[in-house]
Design an enzyme around this catalytic site. Structure first.
Site, PDB file in Angstrom:
ATOM      1  N   TRP A  31       0.855  -1.187   0.000  1.00 47.92           N
ATOM      2  CA  TRP A  31       0.000   0.000   0.000  1.00 47.92           C
ATOM      3  C   TRP A  31       0.890   1.235   0.000  1.00 47.92           C
ATOM      4  CZ3 TRP A  31       0.801   3.330   4.015  1.00 47.92           C
ATOM      5  CH2 TRP A  31       1.366   2.814   5.190  1.00 47.92           C
ATOM      6  N   GLU A  76       7.462   6.876  14.201  1.00 47.04           N
ATOM      7  CA  GLU A  76       7.631   6.315  12.861  1.00 47.04           C
ATOM      8  C   GLU A  76       8.558   7.176  12.000  1.00 47.04           C
ATOM      9  OE1 GLU A  76       6.526   3.468  11.969  1.00 47.04           O
ATOM     10  OE2 GLU A  76       5.022   3.013  13.489  1.00 47.04           O
ATOM     11  N   GLU A 114       8.729   0.848   6.399  1.00 46.37           N
ATOM     12  CA  GLU A 114       8.431   1.686   7.558  1.00 46.37           C
ATOM     13  C   GLU A 114       8.296   3.157   7.165  1.00 46.37           C
ATOM     14  OE1 GLU A 114       8.180   1.211  10.968  1.00 46.37           O
ATOM     15  OE2 GLU A 114       8.112  -0.958  10.803  1.00 46.37           O
ATOM     16  N   HIS A 117       4.877   4.766   6.909  1.00 47.24           N
ATOM     17  CA  HIS A 117       4.063   4.995   8.104  1.00 47.24           C
ATOM     18  C   HIS A 117       4.101   6.458   8.527  1.00 47.24           C
ATOM     19  CE1 HIS A 117       4.909   0.500   9.258  1.00 47.24           C
ATOM     20  NE2 HIS A 117       4.270   0.638   8.116  1.00 47.24           N
ATOM     21  N   GLU A 167       8.642  -3.902  17.765  1.00 48.97           N
ATOM     22  CA  GLU A 167       7.658  -4.070  16.696  1.00 48.97           C
ATOM     23  C   GLU A 167       6.326  -4.551  17.265  1.00 48.97           C
ATOM     24  OE1 GLU A 167       7.779  -3.090  13.727  1.00 48.97           O
ATOM     25  OE2 GLU A 167       9.812  -3.123  12.973  1.00 48.97           O
ATOM     26  N   THR A 170       4.699  -1.490  19.006  1.00 44.98           N
ATOM     27  CA  THR A 170       4.117  -0.508  18.093  1.00 44.98           C
ATOM     28  C   THR A 170       2.868  -1.064  17.412  1.00 44.98           C
ATOM     29  OG1 THR A 170       5.720  -1.187  16.399  1.00 44.98           O
ATOM     30  CG2 THR A 170       6.228   0.790  17.661  1.00 44.98           C
ATOM     31  N   ASP A 199       1.504  -3.942   9.189  1.00 43.77           N
ATOM     32  CA  ASP A 199       2.910  -3.922   8.788  1.00 43.77           C
ATOM     33  C   ASP A 199       3.812  -4.255   9.973  1.00 43.77           C
ATOM     34  OD1 ASP A 199       2.630  -3.334   6.123  1.00 43.77           O
ATOM     35  OD2 ASP A 199       3.536  -1.342   6.226  1.00 43.77           O
ATOM     36  N   GLU A 200       3.536  -3.620  11.115  1.00 42.67           N
ATOM     37  CA  GLU A 200       4.357  -3.837  12.298  1.00 42.67           C
ATOM     38  C   GLU A 200       4.300  -5.300  12.740  1.00 42.67           C
ATOM     39  OE1 GLU A 200       6.215  -1.531  12.721  1.00 42.67           O
ATOM     40  OE2 GLU A 200       5.304   0.419  13.014  1.00 42.67           O
ATOM     41  N   HIS A 203       6.566  -7.297  10.483  1.00 45.54           N
ATOM     42  CA  HIS A 203       7.965  -7.050  10.840  1.00 45.54           C
ATOM     43  C   HIS A 203       8.312  -7.730  12.161  1.00 45.54           C
ATOM     44  CE1 HIS A 203       7.670  -3.122   8.291  1.00 45.54           C
ATOM     45  NE2 HIS A 203       7.775  -4.209   7.552  1.00 45.54           N
TER      46      HIS A 203
END
Length: 332
Positions: A31, A76, A114, A117, A167, A170, A199-200, A203
């Site tokens: 995205w 971020e 990252e 973000h 990670e 967050t 996403d976090e 990761h």
């Protein structure tokens, strides 16, 4: 690190290619921030209408929410510091800036993902009209200039324990911000925060897998590293934050997110419990005496942390002014 420890990370390069790099996504499947924001490529009238709609939704959220959102955005957006920190870890850094080493490829891919973000959250904040962007931008410059010191000591064992924990933390924070945005009447912001949280989580899975592998190939050093980071207490990477006015702004921000249930002492303890189970730390056998003591310390720690959570609940709220929201006061 000792040469034999460096050799462990060298020997894991093919494993990183097979088991870690797949956690990054191809750019074409990622995205991008513009997908969640008013699109300037459309006509000026349509663009203005979308901005007005965004601002209208933002009006339903309290000032406390924007203090927390700015803090999360700054976390971020201080990305140059984090990439630099990862590249200081012995044996896994990007020595040339475009190294073909799998460890370096992962760090660059992680950084690129990252980076979206902070871009997304900063643009939302800018369009919302709810924050003083001049003070937010000054805080970011101060933060990147200050760097961070989270106790990883150029040691990849320590570094990957930290990133695993951070990670997951967050991810939890962004998920809770998504929940609050939905409750406050901004479903688009809820989707933004939820997407970042996803996403976090991905990761987190990558860094967690690295520690799993290190526990397999070098359990004593890895167990000692986990205990070392837990003794230091995992500190948010923005702990040196300053806005040019409030020298205690990080402490005040932390109190706001604690009071609003976005990231609390209980969350910290739950993350500890999760990794103890995920890494099966209680089941590790054959450890040296020092590593066994480290194992015992870590496995008992969640209970001790929960005692701190009980004390935190007894603290009386105080009113604190934040420059980010035009010096308005919120409960912290």
């Amino acid at each position: 690190m000792l040469p034999e420890k460096l050799e462990i990370f060298k020997s894991l390069e093919s494993w990183v290619s097979e088991s870690v790099l797949p956690f990054s996504k191809p750019v074409e499947k990622c995205w991008q921030p513009i997908e969640f924001l008013p699109d300037p490529c459309q006509g000026p009238k349509e663009f203005a209408e979308e901005v007005r709609a965004l601002r209208q939704r933002a009006l339903g959220l309290p000032d406390e929410y924007f203090v927390m959102l700015v803090g999360n955005m700054l976390t971020e957006d201080a990305l140059p510091t984090y990439q630099t920190a990862l590249n200081t870890l012995d044996g896994v850094g990007d020595e040339t800036g475009s190294s073909p080493c799998p460890w370096a490829i992962w760090t660059r891919a992680w950084t690129a993902e990252e980076n979206r973000h902070g871009d997304l959250l900063r643009t939302y904040l800018y369009l919302s009209g709810r924050v003083d962007m001049l003070m937010v931008e000054k805080t970011l410059q101060y933060l990147i200039g200050a760097g961070m010191d989270v106790g990883t000591e150029n040691n990849p064992y320590l570094g990957f324990v930290y990133t695993s924990f951070q990670e997951r933390a967050t991810c939890s924070s962004h998920r809770n911000m998504a929940r609050l945005a939905k409750e406050g009447g901004d479903p688009v912001l809820a989707r933004i925060c939820g997407t970042i949280a996803a996403d976090e989580k991905r990761h987190e899975n990558a860094y967690t897998k690295i520690i799993e592998k290190l526990l397999e190939v070098d359990p004593n050093a890895t167990m000692l590293a986990i205990a070392d980071m837990m003794k230091k207490k995992i500190t948010m990477p923005m702990h040196l934050m300053y806005d040019g006015k409030d020298p205690n702004i990080f402490e005040h921000f932390s109190a706001v997110i604690e009071r609003n249930g976005v990231y609390t002492t209980r969350h910290y303890a739950e993350i500890l419990e999760f990794f103890i189970k995920r890494w099966e730390l209680e089941k590790l056998e054959g450890l040296t005496g020092e590593a066994r003591h480290a194992q015992d310390f870590v496995c008992r720690l969640p209970h001790k942390v929960m005692k701190l959570e009980s004390r935190a609940k007894k603290l009386e709220p105080r009113r604190v002014a934040f420059s980010w929201i035009f010096n308005k006061q919120v409960s912290a």
